[in-house]
Motif scaffolding. Structure first.
Motif: not given
Length: 84
Positions: A58-71
Motif C-alpha cells: 500500500f505504501k508503495g502505491q504512493g501518498a494516500g495509502y491510508q485513504t486507499r486502505i480505508n476505501q
C-alpha cells in the motif's frame, strides 16, 4: 450474487463531456447548492496490525495509502451489508 453493470464504462471514459446525453438529468438549480451540506465522515485514529508485505505494498502505491486502505475496507463493508 453481485449485479453486473451493463454500462460501457470504457467507452464512456473515452467520450467528450459534450457527447454524453444528459437529457434525462435535470440541471441542478441555485436552490440545490444553497441547501447542500458538506458531510465529511468522522475519522478516528486506531492502531491496526497489518502484515508487513501488505503495508509495504500500500505504501508503495504512493501518498494516500491510508485513504486507499480505508476505501478498500469501506467497499468490503458495503458488500457485506448487501448480503445481510
Amino acid at each position: 450474487m453481485s449485479k453486473v453493470s451493463k454500462t460501457d464504462w470504457e467507452g464512456l471514459a473515452k467520450m467528450n463531456d459534450e457527447d454524453i446525453d444528459t437529457q434525462d438529468m435535470p440541471e441542478l438549480g441555485e436552490d440545490f447548492f444553497q441547501r447542500a451540506e458538506l458531510r465529511v465522515p468522522v475519522k478516528k485514529a486506531v492502531t491496526i496490525r497489518l502484515d508487513a508485505d501488505v503495508l509495504e505494498w500500500f505504501k508503495g502505491q504512493g501518498a494516500g495509502y491510508q485513504t486507499r486502505i480505508n476505501q478498500l475496507l469501506r467497499h468490503y463493508m458495503h458488500a457485506q451489508q448487501r448480503y445481510r
